[in-house]
Write an enzyme that holds these catalytic residues in place. Sequence first.
Site, short mmCIF file in Angstrom:
data_model
loop_
_atom_site.label_atom_id
_atom_site.label_comp_id
_atom_site.label_asym_id
_atom_site.label_seq_id
_atom_site.Cartn_x
_atom_site.Cartn_y
_atom_site.Cartn_z
CG ASP A 268 115.17 65.59 40.17
OD1 ASP A 268 114.41 65.91 41.10
OD2 ASP A 268 115.04 64.54 39.54
CD GLU B 232 111.17 61.94 37.38
OE1 GLU B 232 112.05 61.10 37.33
OE2 GLU B 232 110.90 62.61 38.40
#
Length: 895
Positions: free
Chosen positions: A468, A537
């Site tokens: 992230d 994702e």
Amino acid sequence: MFHRRLFVRRRTAAAAAFTLALALASGVHPATPAARAAVAPSTTALSGYAIQSTAAVTDSAAAVSSPGYPAAGWYRAGPRSTVLAALLAAGKYADPFYSTNQKNIPTADFTVPWWYRSDFTVTDTSSRTYLDFSGVVSAADVFVNGRQLADKAAVAGAYTRHELDITSAVRPGTNTVAFRVQPNDPRKHFTMGWIDWLQPPPDENMGIVRDVLVRRGGPVALRDAHVVTALVVPSLAGADLTVKAQARNDSASPVTATVSGTVGAVSFSQDVTLAAHETKAVTFTPAAYPQLHLASPRVWWPAGMGEQALYGLDLTASVSGSASDTVHETFGIRDVKAPLNADGARQYTINGRPLLIKGGGWSPDEYLRWDSAYAEDRLTYALDLGLNTIRLEGHIEPDEFFDLADRYGILTLPGWECCDKWEGQVNGSEPGEKWSAADYPVAKASMAAEAARLRDHPSVISFLIGSDFAPDATIEKNYVDALRAADWPTPVVAAASANSAPISGSSGMKMSGPYDWVPPNYWYNKQEGGATGFNSETSAGPDVPTLDTLRRMMSPAELETLWKNPSAKQYHRSSSSVFATLGIYDAALSGRYGPPSGLDDYVRKAQLAQYENVRAQYEAYARNAKDVSKPATGVVYWMFNSGWTSLHWQLVDRCLDQGGAYFGAKKANEPLHVQYSYDDRSVAVVNNRHEPVSGLTARVTLFSTDGTQRYDRTATGVAVGGDGGRTTALTVPASVSGLSTTYLARLLLTDASGKEVSRNVYWLSTKADVLDYAQTDWYHTPTTAYADLKGLSTMAQAAVTATGATTAHPDGTSTTTVTLTRTGPGSTPALLTDVHLVDARNAPVLPVRWSDNQVTLWPGETTTLTATYRTADLRGSAPWLRVSGWNTPTATVHG
């Protein structure tokens, strides 16, 4: 995930891996180097352990780690096992995959260290002995024959690799190694966590989850062996191989070793003189060894693009004519590039050919129980779905996984994990703790170990050093230095999100979600998570499994709640409060298809919804891959599979059953494909094969739900380029007279001979789903009005007959051929007809690979499907076929 939060090749004696050397004083040395070299090198993996909580052991560490210690009442564990995995195997707890049984496992049992104890045999002490291991979660004190040889400060982190010279501690006969394994907390240790994927295991995976090797050899050890390949692109006419290794003299005397090797029929050799305890780099270059220039090499390709050619490297270090150590490595020759395109998106090319990354996120078993057959089953499912890539966020699987990926031609994207210790240093809002000075070398050693372990696998096409968030400058430099030192051969990506790093530059990826339900037309909008760039994702969230699987994972009361109460917390969804319920998903299901009338109806609608949504996601990315403006370059479905019995993020469920999500993906990714576009109503043909195709005919026909034909158009002479080429064959008008609010679109693609090569059926509405992009958050974009698909519930029943014939093959597999025919009166098609292969108990036979499934048939139409499976999975029964569908009554016939 953004803001949130499983052909076997064992690596032998001198496995190519970074060695975190923990030097030990050795009081035993042979009289001469030649004496040690007389013993052939060998490697043996510990076969398993006896384990016990330190709270239940009062004996000293010296006693526990001594041969003959009576480990009475201890639990048995396999060679790779977490504590909880061993306790489950022993039957201590009820099935944690069922209902809320996992809640009843006391977490307090795993807050103290556990002993792992194993014996090994040494027939003589005339050679050196090493303990070689990684996969300790989270850290361990290490003892051999009553002596402590390393402590938990040195043996820390799941991915660091350690080699202990235990020569001075071993003795002829039985020897004992004992690990005092420390409790795990992913927020505090460089291990692995479960973020919001599932309910985390109570032991947090503490244990030893990779092989512990006992390695024996002469005075000169070979380490860090690998091959650096340079392929001539795009001609592929030649390749240069550079062979590298470290030769280490572990004796107290100078020695001259001959290091010789082979790659196929090519051989090479050189002498190396080493002072006592000296290590030297040994390199064989094409300049010095011209035989390492290969003309017309066998090149490794991803599946569907060419063969999966693999080469073997064998190295031997000989002293006085006797082998002191040996190495075997498997590698492939291929070229990977991933530049940023004009829009800043990462575009992968393999051997000079660009490809759209079509992937899925991988989950291991929740308790990290490695099963090669189960991993292979899942990877063959990925191929069956037309996927070319698997992403591993943390949870980087054992060597066998990458061996399988190499063999099957499945690309892999390993990388570090978000939302725990790995990213605690770079983002204060993440739950991981800030790093101390002692953490930096552990993180760097982890990177070096994985780089050395993975670099020769041709299936590995990048390493994502952040998920992230990109690492900060200091951490990134440590990672990049370790990768460069390991001769890392593929692109290093700063993060799976839209981050940049000083050395690695822009990630070229985005992580903008969604992670919860959005309608199919979402994917066609070129904003947020729509089909542009590289989305690392993303999915429409929940994937409710089949009724067979639901009944294996939830109690009757839980199943009742599942369809009746959208606001109820679902234990089998996630540990995250954001994903605790199925509220957003259930509202869409009711709003589009109508409220469920019972469990069967809920699951039936779920399969329909998941089919259309997953299909749309992959189709949108495929259609946009060749766009001039903002092309799509990659998509990773979140997720491919689940580590437990789950209600979300899975194309295939834990039991390997296949529902709407599975067959939606399979349809979207077929080699030559006709598809409908939700944004502009175009009918496009996508060619996922290398060779271009011409002479195609595309036809689109629209039907009201009663089967009345309302529109029909055909385009002839359709041609489409290869390697993901796309062409628009025709466009459906915005308005068609007489069309019902809910309607069906049938797309057919035939080749020049008139043979049908692709069929695709959509259920659509004249009333579109409406998205409120202004209210987009990190996990979804709200839908303010739903498409009206309730007309599907008015479709008349449609009869389908099925016949089957089964052939058993000598390799232990069977094939059942199924012929389906829409029979009986009426004009209504049989929508999404599903065939399940079952045994005499009506239990699904799994795994199974279908040529096609969940098909829609108009009156008089016939189609033939094939199912391939292991004969033994019938459990002695004859095969049966359970046929059902949206508007087809369920019937079971002999297969």
